[in-house]
Scaffold this motif. Structure first.
Motif, mmCIF file in Angstrom:
data_model
loop_
_atom_site.group_PDB
_atom_site.id
_atom_site.type_symbol
_atom_site.label_atom_id
_atom_site.label_comp_id
_atom_site.label_asym_id
_atom_site.label_seq_id
_atom_site.Cartn_x
_atom_site.Cartn_y
_atom_site.Cartn_z
ATOM 1 N N GLU A 1 0.820 -1.209 0.000
ATOM 2 C CA GLU A 1 0.000 0.000 0.000
ATOM 3 C C GLU A 1 0.853 1.257 0.000
ATOM 4 O OE1 GLU A 1 -2.425 -0.129 3.459
ATOM 5 O OE2 GLU A 1 -0.739 -0.339 4.858
ATOM 6 N N GLN A 2 2.164 1.089 0.066
ATOM 7 C CA GLN A 2 3.076 2.225 0.134
ATOM 8 C C GLN A 2 3.479 2.768 -1.233
ATOM 9 O OE1 GLN A 2 3.575 3.476 3.128
ATOM 10 N NE2 GLN A 2 2.433 1.757 4.019
ATOM 11 N N LEU A 3 3.437 1.936 -2.269
ATOM 12 C CA LEU A 3 3.919 2.335 -3.593
ATOM 13 C C LEU A 3 2.848 2.086 -4.643
ATOM 14 C CD1 LEU A 3 7.462 0.672 -3.504
ATOM 15 C CD2 LEU A 3 6.886 3.031 -2.907
ATOM 16 N N ASP A 4 2.887 2.879 -5.721
ATOM 17 C CA ASP A 4 2.003 2.575 -6.838
ATOM 18 C C ASP A 4 2.635 1.464 -7.675
ATOM 19 O OD1 ASP A 4 3.875 3.683 -8.715
ATOM 20 O OD2 ASP A 4 3.037 5.675 -8.392
ATOM 21 N N ALA A 5 1.868 0.929 -8.601
ATOM 22 C CA ALA A 5 2.326 -0.237 -9.364
ATOM 23 C C ALA A 5 3.560 0.066 -10.205
ATOM 24 C CB ALA A 5 1.191 -0.748 -10.255
ATOM 25 N N ASP A 6 3.647 1.263 -10.774
ATOM 26 C CA ASP A 6 4.808 1.615 -11.593
ATOM 27 C C ASP A 6 6.091 1.650 -10.753
ATOM 28 O OD1 ASP A 6 3.577 2.012 -14.167
ATOM 29 O OD2 ASP A 6 2.686 3.843 -13.382
ATOM 30 N N THR A 7 6.009 2.229 -9.562
ATOM 31 C CA THR A 7 7.175 2.306 -8.689
ATOM 32 C C THR A 7 7.589 0.923 -8.192
ATOM 33 O OG1 THR A 7 6.445 4.503 -7.977
ATOM 34 C CG2 THR A 7 8.108 3.409 -6.630
ATOM 35 N N LEU A 8 6.600 0.094 -7.868
ATOM 36 C CA LEU A 8 6.893 -1.270 -7.425
ATOM 37 C C LEU A 8 7.546 -2.073 -8.547
ATOM 38 C CD1 LEU A 8 6.665 -3.318 -5.130
ATOM 39 C CD2 LEU A 8 4.365 -3.889 -5.958
ATOM 40 N N LEU A 9 7.080 -1.875 -9.759
ATOM 41 C CA LEU A 9 7.666 -2.556 -10.918
ATOM 42 C C LEU A 9 9.137 -2.167 -11.079
ATOM 43 C CD1 LEU A 9 7.375 -4.302 -13.478
ATOM 44 C CD2 LEU A 9 6.513 -2.269 -14.656
ATOM 45 N N ALA A 10 9.416 -0.892 -10.975
ATOM 46 C CA ALA A 10 10.797 -0.425 -11.107
ATOM 47 C C ALA A 10 11.680 -0.974 -9.996
ATOM 48 C CB ALA A 10 10.822 1.100 -11.102
ATOM 49 N N ALA A 11 11.131 -1.084 -8.790
ATOM 50 C CA ALA A 11 11.901 -1.612 -7.665
ATOM 51 C C ALA A 11 12.207 -3.093 -7.823
ATOM 52 C CB ALA A 11 11.139 -1.373 -6.368
ATOM 53 N N ALA A 12 11.327 -3.813 -8.513
ATOM 54 C CA ALA A 12 11.492 -5.255 -8.653
ATOM 55 C C ALA A 12 12.494 -5.639 -9.737
ATOM 56 C CB ALA A 12 10.139 -5.893 -8.965
ATOM 57 N N ARG A 13 12.686 -4.813 -10.713
ATOM 58 C CA ARG A 13 13.496 -5.187 -11.874
ATOM 59 C C ARG A 13 14.942 -5.539 -11.546
ATOM 60 N NH1 ARG A 13 10.417 -1.138 -15.747
ATOM 61 N NH2 ARG A 13 9.192 -2.635 -16.944
ATOM 62 N N PRO A 14 15.651 -4.761 -10.721
ATOM 63 C CA PRO A 14 17.062 -5.107 -10.464
ATOM 64 C C PRO A 14 17.250 -6.489 -9.867
ATOM 65 C CG PRO A 14 16.600 -2.861 -9.770
ATOM 66 C CD PRO A 14 15.277 -3.492 -10.071
ATOM 67 N N GLY A 15 16.395 -6.902 -8.959
ATOM 68 C CA GLY A 15 16.560 -8.195 -8.309
ATOM 69 C C GLY A 15 16.021 -9.364 -9.097
ATOM 70 N N ALA A 16 15.091 -9.087 -10.010
ATOM 71 C CA ALA A 16 14.465 -10.171 -10.767
ATOM 72 C C ALA A 16 15.285 -10.597 -11.967
ATOM 73 C CB ALA A 16 13.068 -9.742 -11.213
ATOM 74 N N GLY A 17 15.980 -9.648 -12.579
ATOM 75 C CA GLY A 17 16.766 -9.972 -13.763
ATOM 76 C C GLY A 17 15.898 -10.540 -14.863
ATOM 77 N N ASP A 18 16.394 -11.609 -15.501
ATOM 78 C CA ASP A 18 15.642 -12.264 -16.574
ATOM 79 C C ASP A 18 14.960 -13.540 -16.093
ATOM 80 O OD1 ASP A 18 16.505 -10.331 -18.408
ATOM 81 O OD2 ASP A 18 18.373 -11.427 -18.783
ATOM 82 N N THR A 19 14.872 -13.714 -14.772
ATOM 83 C CA THR A 19 14.328 -14.968 -14.260
ATOM 84 C C THR A 19 12.813 -15.039 -14.346
ATOM 85 O OG1 THR A 19 14.250 -14.044 -12.007
ATOM 86 C CG2 THR A 19 16.255 -15.232 -12.647
ATOM 87 N N VAL A 20 12.145 -13.883 -14.511
ATOM 88 C CA VAL A 20 10.684 -13.846 -14.577
ATOM 89 C C VAL A 20 10.238 -12.750 -15.537
ATOM 90 C CG1 VAL A 20 10.220 -14.769 -12.260
ATOM 91 C CG2 VAL A 20 10.625 -12.306 -12.579
ATOM 92 N N GLN A 21 8.950 -12.733 -15.798
ATOM 93 C CA GLN A 21 8.327 -11.663 -16.574
ATOM 94 C C GLN A 21 7.570 -10.765 -15.594
ATOM 95 O OE1 GLN A 21 8.630 -11.542 -20.030
ATOM 96 N NE2 GLN A 21 7.634 -9.540 -20.058
ATOM 97 N N LEU A 22 7.911 -9.486 -15.573
ATOM 98 C CA LEU A 22 7.291 -8.534 -14.661
ATOM 99 C C LEU A 22 6.340 -7.612 -15.410
ATOM 100 C CD1 LEU A 22 10.520 -7.382 -12.782
ATOM 101 C CD2 LEU A 22 8.827 -8.979 -11.913
#
Length: 267
Positions: A151-172
């Motif tokens: 509830e702290q972040l909007d979806a765009d910000t959460l998406l950006a935060a997830a990208r560095p740790g996810a790499g190419d292992t998933v589709q975000l």
């Protein structure tokens, strides 16, 4: 083929399919076009919509993880997310965004841990709590998506935060949900599933007309011969897609279909 997203696109804000839009879809079908629903929604949502409207045919569900036959209520093909990969991504995201909660979508049910407090009225009866995050990874059902919510972040910000740790292992991606991120197996997209479906039918991308409004629609809008961004679409979609349709509240999809098939719409 006409391929359309549901929420914010084919459906109005109250979740209904207007009589005008339903008539337009039937007109297109009578003229020989195939209608395919292409949605982030799971099959259980499509079932309820079909019961209310009489829609039949094929749906690409869960952002491309499932291809679903509406009439027989059966999954035709699937691309599931590995539980070990889901756990790895969740661990990285939890470190980047303290307090984020997680859930696992199976297509039939949603398993959620205590920090995942997002509740959707349409999922009532399908949501199953687990006692802890550790127990979430003991889920035995095949997983279509890992859901991350805060509830702290909007979806765009959460998406950006997830990208560095996810790499190419998933589709975000995300579909506009309140602080909700949708995580699928690598390479799983609406466009990928639709392309496989079209290949089976001998339909070229040039013969596909697609409609969408959110970032999870971008792949299919780019792949289709003609892609329409709804006027109410996410800014990134409006910027990426040249051709726009009227808003979902104005029956924008119906208006385009009526023009293509030279019929007159009625409210």
């Amino acid at each position: 083929m006409i391929a359309s997203d549901l929420d914010g696109t084919l459906l109005r804000g109250d979740g209904s399919l207007s009589p005008r839009t339903l008539r337009a879809l039937r007109t297109a079908e009578e003229a020989g076009a195939e209608i395919v629903i292409v949605t982030a929604r799971p099959p259980r949502f499509v079932d309820r919509l079909a019961e209310a409207t009489g829609l039949v045919g094929t749906a690409v569900c869960s952002n491309g993880a499932l291809v679903y036959d509406i009439a027989s209520r059966s999954v035709v093909s699937s691309q599931m997310l590995s539980l070990s990969v889901a756990r790895q991504v969740a661990t990285a995201l939890a470190a980047a965004v303290p307090g984020v909660g997680f859930a696992l979508e199976t297509g039939n049910q949603v398993f959620y841990e205590p920090a995942y407090r997002l509740r959707l009225s349409e999922d009532e009866g399908a949501e199953l709590p687990v006692a802890s995050l550790a127990e979430l990874w003991l889920t035995e059902a095949p997983v279509t998506k890992l859901l991350a919510w805060t509830e702290q972040l909007d979806a765009d910000t959460l998406l950006a935060a997830a990208r560095p740790g996810a790499g190419d292992t998933v589709q975000l991606t995300h579909s506009g949900g309140r602080g909700l991120l949708e995580i699928s197996a690598p390479g799983v997209t609406k466009a990928g599933a639709l392309a496989m479906l079209c290949a089976e039918r001998g339909i070229e991308a040039a013969d596909v007309i697609a409609f969408g409004d959110m970032p999870n629609d971008l792949t299919v809008l780019a792949w289709a011969g003609t892609g329409y961004a709804m006027a109410n679409a996410h800014p990134s979609v409006l910027a990426a897609v040249e051709t726009h349709a009227r808003t979902n509240e104005e029956d924008g999809v119906a208006q385009v279909i009526e023009h293509l098939f030279a019929v007159r719409g009625r409210g």
